[in-house]
Design an enzyme around this catalytic site. Structure first.
Site, PDB file in Angstrom:
ATOM      1  N   MET A   1      -7.405   5.793 -14.891  1.00  0.00           N
ATOM      2  CA  MET A   1      -6.482   6.798 -14.364  1.00  0.00           C
ATOM      3  C   MET A   1      -5.212   6.898 -15.200  1.00  0.00           C
ATOM      4  SD  MET A   1      -6.750   6.357 -10.238  1.00  0.00           S
ATOM      5  CE  MET A   1      -8.330   6.461  -9.386  1.00  0.00           C
TER       6      MET A   1
ATOM      7  N   SER B   1       2.282   6.740 -12.423  1.00  0.00           N
ATOM      8  CA  SER B   1       2.013   6.986 -11.009  1.00  0.00           C
ATOM      9  C   SER B   1       1.770   8.459 -10.712  1.00  0.00           C
ATOM     10  CB  SER B   1       3.197   6.478 -10.165  1.00  0.00           C
ATOM     11  OG  SER B   1       3.334   5.081 -10.282  1.00  0.00           O
TER      12      SER B   1
ATOM     13  N   PRO C   1      -5.858   3.366  -0.237  1.00  0.00           N
ATOM     14  CA  PRO C   1      -5.505   2.322   0.736  1.00  0.00           C
ATOM     15  C   PRO C   1      -6.170   0.975   0.480  1.00  0.00           C
ATOM     16  CG  PRO C   1      -5.747   4.411   1.867  1.00  0.00           C
ATOM     17  CD  PRO C   1      -6.187   4.634   0.433  1.00  0.00           C
TER      18      PRO C   1
ATOM     19  N   GLU D   1      -7.238  -0.142  -2.405  1.00  0.00           N
ATOM     20  CA  GLU D   1      -6.644  -0.692  -3.624  1.00  0.00           C
ATOM     21  C   GLU D   1      -5.328  -1.381  -3.301  1.00  0.00           C
ATOM     22  OE1 GLU D   1      -4.893   0.802  -7.963  1.00  0.00           O
ATOM     23  OE2 GLU D   1      -6.182   2.128  -6.778  1.00  0.00           O
TER      24      GLU D   1
ATOM     25  N   ARG E   1       8.718 -35.512  -7.915  1.00  0.00           N
ATOM     26  CA  ARG E   1       9.850 -35.495  -8.838  1.00  0.00           C
ATOM     27  C   ARG E   1      11.050 -36.227  -8.240  1.00  0.00           C
ATOM     28  NH1 ARG E   1      11.723 -35.375 -14.001  1.00  0.00           N
ATOM     29  NH2 ARG E   1      13.680 -34.201 -14.158  1.00  0.00           N
TER      30      ARG E   1
ATOM     31  N   GLN F   1      18.644 -31.130   0.900  1.00  0.00           N
ATOM     32  CA  GLN F   1      18.660 -30.042   1.881  1.00  0.00           C
ATOM     33  C   GLN F   1      18.350 -28.690   1.246  1.00  0.00           C
ATOM     34  OE1 GLN F   1      22.376 -28.440   3.782  1.00  0.00           O
ATOM     35  NE2 GLN F   1      21.494 -29.391   5.626  1.00  0.00           N
TER      36      GLN F   1
ATOM     37  N   GLY G   1      -1.008  -0.158  -9.146  1.00  0.00           N
ATOM     38  CA  GLY G   1      -1.415   0.303  -7.831  1.00  0.00           C
ATOM     39  C   GLY G   1      -0.376   1.171  -7.153  1.00  0.00           C
TER      40      GLY G   1
ATOM     41  N   THR H   1       4.072   1.840  -7.973  1.00  0.00           N
ATOM     42  CA  THR H   1       5.271   1.016  -8.076  1.00  0.00           C
ATOM     43  C   THR H   1       5.943   0.827  -6.713  1.00  0.00           C
ATOM     44  OG1 THR H   1       6.734   2.910  -8.442  1.00  0.00           O
ATOM     45  CG2 THR H   1       5.703   1.919 -10.404  1.00  0.00           C
TER      46      THR H   1
END
Length: 388
Positions: free
Chosen positions: A132, A139, A248, A250, A276, A287, A371, A373
Site C-alpha cells: 500500500m 497514510s 480494524p 490490522e 543489579r 523507591q 498501520g 500514525t
C-alpha cells in the site's frame, strides 16, 4: 496474557498447550539465532516453513481453506508470545502474513483465489506481503500513484511501493493500485500479485533503526502484466472499501504486538533490577525503581483490559473503527513509554545493544507509525466524538 474466557473449556486447554508448544519452538528455533538474524537484516525463509509445519501460521484460517481452523485467539497468541520475547522485527512481517493478508482473501477473494493462496500461506510455502505505502503516499491511501491499466484480458501495472514488510521473501503481494485515476478513492483496486511475474522487482532491504530482523523493502512494477483473475474479488474500484473493512484487524493485531512488547520490556527489567547491585543493595530496593515498575505494571494491566474488550468485540463482529483506533493509539504510545522507563532503570547498560531492553526500546518506536500514525488515530477518534 490475552483473555481466553470467551472460549470453551476445551478451547482454553488447547490454547494453553498451543502457547506452551510455541514457547518451546521459540527456545529451539528462534532464540539461539535471533541476534544473528538481526545482524543479517531478515529471518531465513525456512522459518516460515517450520512454523507452518507446527500450525503457527494462519491459525484461524478455516480448515476448508487449508488452515488449522482455530479460533482467532490462537493467531493472536502467536503475536503475543513472540512480542513478549522481544522478536518485534520478525513479528512485524509475521502479523502481515498471519493476520492482515488472510482476511482479505477470506472476506473479499474469489473461491479460486482462496483455494490457490491460503493453503500455501498456512504451510509457509508462500509468504505474503501487502503493498500500500508509496514514497509520496503514506497514510493517505487515496494519493496512490501506482496504476493498473486494463489491457485485453489483463492489467498492466506500473509504479512502486516502499516500507513493505516481507518484501524480500514475499511470494504473494496484495497490491493497491489505481484502475481509474479520475475516480479518487473509488478508483483504487487490489490485486493479488505473484512475485514471479515479469516486470516485478525488489529493491534493497531498507536499513532501519529497529526491527532489524524484519526485511522491509522497496518494490517496483514496470509494465507488469497480471491476468484479470488477479483482481481481488474480481471487481474493480473496491480496493478502498476492502482496505477500510480490514484495517480494524490490522490495528488490533498491532495493539497485541505493542501491549505484549511492553510486557516483555517489563519482564526483562524485573529480572535485571533484582540482580543489579548499587550502593550495597539490589536496585529493586530503591523507591524510584519500585514506583516506576508499579506504574508500568498498572498501565499494562489497564491496557490489557481494553485489548481484551476489543478482541471480544472483534470475535462478535462488533469492533468499531474508533475503538480500535483508540486501542492502537493507546497501546503503541504505552509501549514506547514503558520501554523508555525500563531502559532508564538499566542505566548505561540499557544503551548497550547486548542488553535486551535496548531492542525493546528501538523496536517500539515504529508501532506509532505503521498501520496508521498516532496522529491519524487521534483524528479518527476525534471524528467519532465530533461527527466530522
Amino acid at each position: 496474557m490475552l483473555s481466553n474466557h470467551f472460549l470453551s473449556a476445551e478451547e482454553r486447554a488447547d490454547l494453553d498447550l498451543f502457547r506452551q508448544s510455541l514457547e518451546r519452538f521459540c527456545d529451539a528455533e528462534i532464540e539461539p539465532h535471533y541476534a544473528a538474524w538481526e545482524k543479517a537484516g531478515q529471518v531465513p525463509r525456512e522459518l516460515f516453513l517450520k512454523m507452518g509445519q507446527q500450525g503457527y501460521l494462519c491459525a484461524d484460517v478455516p480448515d476448508a481453506h487449508g488452515g488449522p481452523g482455530a479460533p482467532v485467539q490462537f493467531s493472536f497468541a502467536v503475536v503475543e508470545v513472540l512480542s513478549r520475547r522481544g522478536y518485534a522485527g520478525f513479528v512485524g512481517g509475521l502479523q502481515v502474513h498471519n493476520d492482515i493478508v488472510p482476511p482479505y482473501l477470506l472476506h473479499c477473494g474469489t473461491e479460486a483465489q482462496r483455494a490457490y493462496w491460503l493453503p500455501r500461506m498456512a504451510s509457509g510455502e508462500a509468504v505474503a506481503a501487502i503493498g500500500m505505502t508509496e514514497p509520496g503516499a503514506g497514510s493517505d491511501l487515496k494519493a496512490l500513484r501506482t496504476t493498473a491499466r486494463r489491457d485485453g484480458d489483463g492489467y498492466v501495472i506500473n509504479g512502486s511501493k516502499i516500507f513493505i514488510s516481507n518484501g524480500q521473501h514475499a511470494d504473494l503481494l496484495v497490491l493497491a493500485a489505481k484502475t481509474d485515476a479520475s475516480a479518487g478513492a473509488k478508483g483504487v483496486s487490489l490485486f493479488l500479485v505473484d512475485t514471479t511475474t515479469p516486470g516485478f522487482s525488489r529493491g534493497r532491504n531498507l536499513d532501519k533503526i529497529g526491527h532489524h530482523a524484519g526485511d522491509t523493502s522497496e518494490l517496483f512494477f514496470e509494465d507488469m502484466r497480471v491476468p484479470a483473475d488477479a483482481l481481488l474479488g474480481g471487481v474493480e474500484g473496491q480496493g478502498f472499501v476492502q482496505m477500510m473493512r480490514e484495517l480494524p484487524r490490522e490495528r488490533l493485531i498491532i495493539g497485541v504486538q505493542a501491549l505484549y512488547g511492553a510486557r516483555g520490556a517489563l519482564d526483562a527489567t524485573l529480572e535485571y533490577v533484582q540482580q543489579r547491585q548499587a550502593f550495597g543493595q539490589a536496585i529493586a530496593q530503591f523507591q524510584n525503581t519500585r514506583f516506576t515498575l508499579a506504574q508500568c505494571a498498572t498501565d499494562i494491566a489497564a491496557a490489557e483490559a481494553f485489548l481484551n474488550a476489543c478482541v471480544h468485540a472483534y470475535t462478535q463482529g462488533q469492533l468499531t473503527p474508533e475503538a480500535v483506533s483508540a486501542l492502537k493509539l493507546h497501546t503503541t504510545e504505552l509501549f514506547s513509554r514503558v520501554a523508555d522507563a525500563c531502559l532508564q532503570l538499566f542505566g548505561g547498560y540499557g544503551y548497550m545493544a547486548e542488553y535486551p531492553i535496548s531492542r525493546f526500546w528501538t523496536d517500539a518506536r515504529v508501532l506509532r507509525i505503521y498501520g496508521g500514525t498516532s496522529e491519524i488515530m487521534k483524528e479518527l477518534v476525534a471524528r467519532s466524538l465530533l461527527g466530522r
